[in-house]
Design a protein around this motif. Structure first.
Motif, PDB file in Angstrom:
ATOM      1  N   LEU A 139       0.844  -1.199   0.000  1.00 13.86           N
ATOM      2  CA  LEU A 139       0.000   0.000   0.000  1.00 13.86           C
ATOM      3  C   LEU A 139       0.877   1.246   0.000  1.00 13.86           C
ATOM      4  CD1 LEU A 139      -2.591  -1.223   2.662  1.00 13.86           C
ATOM      5  CD2 LEU A 139      -2.737  -1.409   0.165  1.00 13.86           C
ATOM      6  N   LEU A 140       1.716   1.375  -1.003  1.00 15.20           N
ATOM      7  CA  LEU A 140       2.681   2.468  -1.100  1.00 15.20           C
ATOM      8  C   LEU A 140       2.434   3.234  -2.392  1.00 15.20           C
ATOM      9  CD1 LEU A 140       5.874   0.374  -0.260  1.00 15.20           C
ATOM     10  CD2 LEU A 140       4.447   1.623   1.364  1.00 15.20           C
ATOM     11  N   LYS A 141       2.726   4.523  -2.362  1.00  9.53           N
ATOM     12  CA  LYS A 141       2.574   5.363  -3.551  1.00  9.53           C
ATOM     13  C   LYS A 141       3.962   5.713  -4.072  1.00  9.53           C
ATOM     14  CE  LYS A 141       0.532   9.696  -5.205  1.00  9.53           C
ATOM     15  NZ  LYS A 141      -0.242  10.909  -4.801  1.00  9.53           N
ATOM     16  N   GLU A 142       4.165   5.497  -5.357  1.00 11.18           N
ATOM     17  CA  GLU A 142       5.467   5.783  -5.940  1.00 11.18           C
ATOM     18  C   GLU A 142       5.771   7.271  -5.861  1.00 11.18           C
ATOM     19  OE1 GLU A 142       8.063   4.562  -9.898  1.00 11.18           O
ATOM     20  OE2 GLU A 142       5.942   4.018  -9.728  1.00 11.18           O
ATOM     21  N   ALA A 143       6.974   7.605  -5.408  1.00  5.97           N
ATOM     22  CA  ALA A 143       7.352   9.001  -5.227  1.00  5.97           C
ATOM     23  C   ALA A 143       7.688   9.645  -6.572  1.00  5.97           C
ATOM     24  CB  ALA A 143       8.542   9.116  -4.291  1.00  5.97           C
ATOM     25  N   GLY A 163       7.663   9.016  24.817  1.00  9.90           N
ATOM     26  CA  GLY A 163       8.770   8.240  24.321  1.00  9.90           C
ATOM     27  C   GLY A 163       9.746   9.061  23.521  1.00  9.90           C
ATOM     28  N   MET A 164      10.798   8.385  23.091  1.00 10.03           N
ATOM     29  CA  MET A 164      11.816   9.008  22.271  1.00 10.03           C
ATOM     30  C   MET A 164      11.477   8.737  20.819  1.00 10.03           C
ATOM     31  SD  MET A 164      14.516  10.845  22.568  1.00 10.03           S
ATOM     32  CE  MET A 164      15.283  10.518  24.153  1.00 10.03           C
ATOM     33  N   ILE A 165      11.300   9.786  20.030  1.00 12.15           N
ATOM     34  CA  ILE A 165      10.909   9.657  18.647  1.00 12.15           C
ATOM     35  C   ILE A 165      12.118   9.944  17.767  1.00 12.15           C
ATOM     36  CG2 ILE A 165       9.297  10.469  16.888  1.00 12.15           C
ATOM     37  CD1 ILE A 165       8.081   8.980  19.272  1.00 12.15           C
ATOM     38  N   VAL A 166      12.180   9.280  16.635  1.00 15.90           N
ATOM     39  CA  VAL A 166      13.334   9.381  15.760  1.00 15.90           C
ATOM     40  C   VAL A 166      12.906   9.908  14.404  1.00 15.90           C
ATOM     41  CG1 VAL A 166      15.162   8.082  14.624  1.00 15.90           C
ATOM     42  CG2 VAL A 166      14.468   7.475  16.937  1.00 15.90           C
ATOM     43  N   THR A 167      13.589  10.940  13.917  1.00 13.15           N
ATOM     44  CA  THR A 167      13.418  11.410  12.553  1.00 13.15           C
ATOM     45  C   THR A 167      14.415  10.681  11.672  1.00 13.15           C
ATOM     46  OG1 THR A 167      12.733  13.592  13.318  1.00 13.15           O
ATOM     47  CG2 THR A 167      13.449  13.415  11.043  1.00 13.15           C
ATOM     48  N   MET A 168      13.929  10.051  10.596  1.00 15.83           N
ATOM     49  CA  MET A 168      14.793   9.260   9.745  1.00 15.83           C
ATOM     50  C   MET A 168      15.175  10.041   8.497  1.00 15.83           C
ATOM     51  SD  MET A 168      14.069   5.635   7.844  1.00 15.83           S
ATOM     52  CE  MET A 168      13.302   4.951   9.294  1.00 15.83           C
ATOM     53  N   GLY A 169      16.465  10.047   8.170  1.00 15.56           N
ATOM     54  CA  GLY A 169      16.950  10.703   6.972  1.00 15.56           C
ATOM     55  C   GLY A 169      16.941   9.765   5.783  1.00 15.56           C
ATOM     56  N   PRO A 170      17.318  10.254   4.609  1.00 16.86           N
ATOM     57  CA  PRO A 170      17.245   9.441   3.406  1.00 16.86           C
ATOM     58  C   PRO A 170      18.164   8.236   3.408  1.00 16.86           C
ATOM     59  CG  PRO A 170      18.413  11.509   2.985  1.00 16.86           C
ATOM     60  CD  PRO A 170      17.790  11.621   4.336  1.00 16.86           C
ATOM     61  N   CYS A 189       6.396   9.607   5.620  1.00 14.46           N
ATOM     62  CA  CYS A 189       7.604   9.207   4.894  1.00 14.46           C
ATOM     63  C   CYS A 189       7.455   9.598   3.427  1.00 14.46           C
ATOM     64  CB  CYS A 189       7.827   7.706   5.008  1.00 14.46           C
ATOM     65  SG  CYS A 189       8.056   7.132   6.714  1.00 14.46           S
ATOM     66  N   ARG A 190       8.451  10.295   2.908  1.00 18.44           N
ATOM     67  CA  ARG A 190       8.405  10.776   1.536  1.00 18.44           C
ATOM     68  C   ARG A 190       9.727  10.454   0.829  1.00 18.44           C
ATOM     69  NH1 ARG A 190       4.052  10.602   2.921  1.00 18.44           N
ATOM     70  NH2 ARG A 190       2.416  12.231   2.992  1.00 18.44           N
ATOM     71  N   ASN A 191       9.590  10.002  -0.420  1.00 22.80           N
ATOM     72  CA  ASN A 191      10.750   9.753  -1.280  1.00 22.80           C
ATOM     73  C   ASN A 191      11.731   8.773  -0.625  1.00 22.80           C
ATOM     74  OD1 ASN A 191      11.968  10.203  -3.782  1.00 22.80           O
ATOM     75  ND2 ASN A 191      13.309  11.806  -2.977  1.00 22.80           N
ATOM     76  N   MET A 192      11.177   7.746   0.033  1.00 21.92           N
ATOM     77  CA  MET A 192      11.997   6.788   0.778  1.00 21.92           C
ATOM     78  C   MET A 192      12.160   5.487   0.006  1.00 21.92           C
ATOM     79  SD  MET A 192      13.149   7.847   3.722  1.00 21.92           S
ATOM     80  CE  MET A 192      13.435   6.347   4.640  1.00 21.92           C
ATOM     81  N   THR A 193      13.399   5.002  -0.068  1.00 24.19           N
ATOM     82  CA  THR A 193      13.629   3.661  -0.574  1.00 24.19           C
ATOM     83  C   THR A 193      13.321   2.665   0.538  1.00 24.19           C
ATOM     84  OG1 THR A 193      15.939   3.563   0.118  1.00 24.19           O
ATOM     85  CG2 THR A 193      15.469   4.526  -2.060  1.00 24.19           C
ATOM     86  N   LEU A 220      11.309  -4.253  -3.577  1.00 24.70           N
ATOM     87  CA  LEU A 220      10.712  -3.050  -4.153  1.00 24.70           C
ATOM     88  C   LEU A 220      11.807  -2.041  -4.468  1.00 24.70           C
ATOM     89  CD1 LEU A 220       7.622  -2.693  -1.775  1.00 24.70           C
ATOM     90  CD2 LEU A 220       7.650  -3.641  -4.094  1.00 24.70           C
ATOM     91  N   LYS A 221      11.930  -1.661  -5.719  1.00 22.74           N
ATOM     92  CA  LYS A 221      12.938  -0.707  -6.140  1.00 22.74           C
ATOM     93  C   LYS A 221      12.335   0.692  -6.211  1.00 22.74           C
ATOM     94  CE  LYS A 221      15.760  -4.121  -6.645  1.00 22.74           C
ATOM     95  NZ  LYS A 221      16.819  -4.356  -5.632  1.00 22.74           N
ATOM     96  N   GLY A 222      13.208   1.699  -6.277  1.00 20.37           N
ATOM     97  CA  GLY A 222      12.745   3.076  -6.390  1.00 20.37           C
ATOM     98  C   GLY A 222      12.401   3.676  -5.044  1.00 20.37           C
ATOM     99  N   SER A 223      11.729   4.845  -5.069  1.00 15.41           N
ATOM    100  CA  SER A 223      11.373   5.576  -3.852  1.00 15.41           C
ATOM    101  C   SER A 223       9.859   5.654  -3.713  1.00 15.41           C
ATOM    102  CB  SER A 223      11.967   6.989  -3.885  1.00 15.41           C
ATOM    103  OG  SER A 223      13.382   6.928  -3.954  1.00 15.41           O
ATOM    104  N   TRP A 224       9.407   5.789  -2.448  1.00  9.09           N
ATOM    105  CA  TRP A 224       7.983   5.658  -2.172  1.00  9.09           C
ATOM    106  C   TRP A 224       7.537   6.709  -1.151  1.00  9.09           C
ATOM    107  CZ3 TRP A 224       5.732   1.912  -5.138  1.00  9.09           C
ATOM    108  CH2 TRP A 224       6.595   0.986  -5.727  1.00  9.09           C
ATOM    109  N   ASN A 225       6.242   7.038  -1.211  1.00  8.77           N
ATOM    110  CA  ASN A 225       5.577   7.902  -0.238  1.00  8.77           C
ATOM    111  C   ASN A 225       4.576   7.077   0.553  1.00  8.77           C
ATOM    112  OD1 ASN A 225       6.951  10.058  -1.382  1.00  8.77           O
ATOM    113  ND2 ASN A 225       5.208  10.763  -2.590  1.00  8.77           N
TER     114      ASN A 225
END
Length: 557
Positions: A139-143, A163-170, A189-193, A220-225
C-alpha cells in the motif's frame, strides 16, 4: 576461536593490552570497582563517560560491561553464570591522556580480566533478526522524486505515556527528540527507498525489533511515499483505550501492505566462559590517586519560570558546557527528584504543587562534565531559595509491601540458565497484541529468585509501588514466569474510558470482571491470579520530608 583465547591470555600474562595492529593499547592506571548502591533508579546504566581524565560507568551489569568492552549489543553477550544480568557495578578508572571511550575498550577488557577474572571467547551463533518483506499488495505510492526525503513524526495523540521519537533521513540516519505525553505517533515518509526505511526501523521502533538491523527483502525498487501510525509507550492511557492500540507489526502489515518476519542469521557474539561476582579489592591509595574533585554546590546562574501552559513537552537535559535544561515538570516532581524521594515520603505538599509546572535553565560552574546526580542537589538549593521553602525530616509510617506465597503457579528454572528480567513484550511479534490489550505491561523472568523479583518490582511498577518490596515467600531457587497487567492509571479507570473504578492497596478494582477481555487488571490482581503470590500491604517507619512552608510564587530571577 582458540587463537583469540591465546592472544587474550598472552596479553594478560604480560600485563599489557594490544590493539589489532599489535600496538600497545591504553590501560587504566588505577580503578575503583564496586557493587552499585541499591536504588530505584539503578535499573538504568549511566555512562560510560569521560570526566576529568577518568572513565566512569555506573549501575552496569556484567553483560553491560562485556558488551561495552567488546563493542557489541547486550543480546550478543551469551553464556556465563546466572548473576550476569542481575548484579550491578560502578567503575571509575584513571585513563591515559587523550583517551576516548572507543580507544579505552581494550583497557576495559583488561580491567574485567584483572578485577573479575573474566574469561570469554568469540563465536558466531544464529540469532533472531527481522526482515521487511512485501505482502500481496503493498500500500505504497510511488514518489515523484521531488519530495523532501525522509520520515518525520507528526503530532502524537494524547495519553499518559511518552517516548523518544526518531526522525529518519534518506540514508537511514536518525536524530532523536522527545515526544511528551502521547501514545501514538504518525510518521510521514516521503521519497523513501525500502532499503533506507528498513535501515531506520530499529531507531524508529527500538526494542520492538531488537538490536539487529532490519533487512530489506521487499524487492521493491525506487522511492515511495507513505504514512504509518503506531502506538508507543508501555501503557494505554485514558485517551487511548485498548481498541485504539496499534502494534508495530499490525501497522506495517495493515497500513503499508508489508510484513516484518523474524529470521535467524549467523551473528558474531561474545561467550562468557567464567567470571567472579566479587571483584578484587580496590587499592588502599585509591582516593588520592583518582583525585575526584568535590561536586559543585550551586548553579553559577539559573532562571526559573512557569512552563508554557500549551506545551506538552517535558524533559531533563544536560548540554555541553554544564548547561542544564529542565522543562515541563511540576513543582512536586521537581521536589521529589531533587530530594530523591518517593511520593509518599513527601508530606505537607499543597495541591497546587501537582499542577504548577516550571522550566529551569541553568549553568553549572565546573571544570568537568556534570551529570544528573550532581545537578539535582543544585536544584534542591534553587527551589529552597526561590520558593522560600522551610522543611524538616521526621520518621512516619508509610505503606510498604511484602511478597508472600499463596498457591505458586510458576515453573522451576534450569539453574544453569542466566537470570534475566525482560521489561516489555518479546521482539518476535507474536505477542505484540495480547488477547487482552488492556494488559499492556509485560514482565518475563527467567531463573529469577523471589528475592530478585521483589527487589525489582518497585522500579518496574512504580505507578503501583512507592516503596521497595520485601520477599517473604519462603520459595527457594530460581523460577521462570511471565506477568502481564494494566498500567496504574488504566487500572484505576477500569480499563475503559469513563470508567469509575478505584483500587485499594492490594485490592481489586470493583465493578470490572477480570474475565472481560477488555478489562484492566491491576498489578496486585495479576500477581495473585497469574503467579499464585500476593502483595500484602503493611505500615513501616521511614524518614519523610515535611514541608512547613512554601510560597506559590517564586522570587524573581
Amino acid at each position: 576461536m582458540t587463537r583469540f583465547t591465546c592472544l587474550c591470555t598472552a596479553a594478560l600474562l604480560s600485563g599489557a593490552a594490544f590493539s589489532q595492529t599489535g600496538e600497545p593499547s591504553p590501560i587504566f592506571e588505577i580503578s575503583d570497582v564496586h557493587v552499585s548502591p541499591t536504588s530505584a533508579t539503578n535499573l538504568f546504566r549511566k555512562g560510560p563517560v569521560m570526566r576529568g581524565g577518568r572513565y566512569e560507568l555506573r549501575a552496569a551489569t556484567m553483560v553491560d560491561l562485556v558488551a561495552i568492552a567488546y563493542g557489541l549489543q547486550n543480546d550478543k553477550v551469551l553464556g556465563g553464570p546466572s548473576w550476569l544480568e542481575m548484579t550491578r557495578f560502578d567503575v571509575i578508572a584513571k585513563a591515559p591522556p587523550d583517551s576516548t571511550l572507543d580507544t579505552l575498550k581494550p583497557a576495559l577488557q583488561k580491567l574485567l580480566a584483572d578485577r573479575f577474572k573474566l574469561a570469554v571467547h568469540k563465536d558466531t551463533r544464529p540469532l533472531p533478526t527481522f526482515a521487511l518483506v512485501a505482502g500481496k499488495k503493498p500500500l505504497l505510492k510511488e514518489a515523484a522524486g521531488s519530495e523532501q526525503t525522509g520520515c518525520k513524526p507528526q503530532t502524537g495523540s494524547p495519553g499518559t505515556g511518552g517516548g523518544m521519537i526518531v526522525t529518519m533521513g534518506p540514508d537511514g540516519t536518525q536524530q532523536q527528540f522527545t515526544l511528551g505525553p502521547g501514545m501514538t505517533v504518525q510518521y510521514q515518509c516521503r521519497n523513501m527507498t525500502m532499503e533506507a526505511f528498513a535501515a531506520g526501523l530499529r531507531g524508529m521502533f527500538g526494542a520492538a525489533v531488537g538490536s539487529n538491523p532490519v533487512l530489506d527483502q521487499t524487492g521493491l525498487k525506487g522511492s515511495w511515499n507513505f504514512d504509518v501510525k503506531w502506538s508507543i509507550g508501555l501503557g494505554i492511557g485514558p485517551a487511548l483505550n485498548a481498541d485504539e492500540h496499534i502494534s508495530l507489526f499490525d501497522a506495517v502489515e495493515k497500513q503499508l501492505g508489508l510484513k516484518l518476519e523474524q529470521k535467524q542469521i549467523p551473528t558474531p557474539v561474545i561467550v562468557v566462559d567464567s567470571a567472579n561476582q566479587k571483584p578484587t579489592d580496590n587499592p588502599p591509595d585509591l582516593a588520592e590517586r583518582l583525585k575526584i574533585p568535590p561536586p559543585p554546590t550551586e548553579f553559577e546562574v539559573a532562571a526559573l519560570k512557569p512552563s508554557d501552559p500549551d506545551s506538552r513537552m517535558f524533559r531533563t537535559q544536560i548540554q555541553p558546557g554544564g548547561r542544564v535544561n529542565i522543562q515541563g515538570l511540576t513543582l512536586k516532581n521537581l521536589v521529589l527528584q531533587a530530594w530523591n524521594l518517593r511520593n509518599e515520603m513527601l508530606v505537607g505538599a499543597p495541591g497546587w504543587m501537582d499542577a504548577d509546572r516550571y522550566d529551569i535553565v541553568a549553568k553549572v560552574a565546573s571544570s568537568e562534565p556534570v551529570d544528573l546526580d550532581a545537578v539535582w542537589p543544585l536544584v534542591r538549593k534553587l527551589l529552597t531559595e526561590r520558593f522560600e521553602m522551610t522543611t524538616h525530616n521526621e520518621e512516619r509510617p508509610v505503606t510498604a509491601y511484602t511478597l508472600v506465597s499463596a498457591k505458586p503457579k510458576m515453573k522451576k528454572a534450569d539453574p544453569a540458565s542466566r537470570a534475566h528480567i525482560q521489561n516489555g513484550l518479546p521482539a518476535d511479534g507474536k505477542d505484540s497484541k495480547p488477547a487482552n490489550p488492556a494488559l499492556s505491561r509485560f514482565i518475563a523472568c527467567q531463573n529469577v529468585t523471589m528475592a530478585q523479583f521483589a527487589a525489582q518490582l518497585q522500579p518496574l511498577a512504580s505507578g503501583y509501588l512507592q516503596s521497595p518490596v520485601l520477599d517473604e515467600t519462603g520459595l527457594e531457587g530460581g523460577w521462570d514466569f511471565t506477568l502481564s497487567f494494566s498500567p496504574a492509571g488504566m487500572a484505576q479507570a477500569g480499563g475503559r474510558r469513563g470508567g469509575d473504578v478505584s483500587i485499594a492497596p492490594g485490592g481489586s478494582p470493583g465493578g470490572v470482571e477480570a474475565s472481560d477481555p477488555g478489562s484492566a487488571l491491576s498489578l496486585f490482581e495479576a500477581i495473585e491470579k497469574q503467579l499464585g503470590l500476593k502483595l500484602q500491604p503493611q505500615k513501616s517507619p521511614a524518614q519523610v520530608l515535611v514541608i512547613d512552608h512554601i510560597e506559590r510564587k517564586p522570587t524573581d530571577n
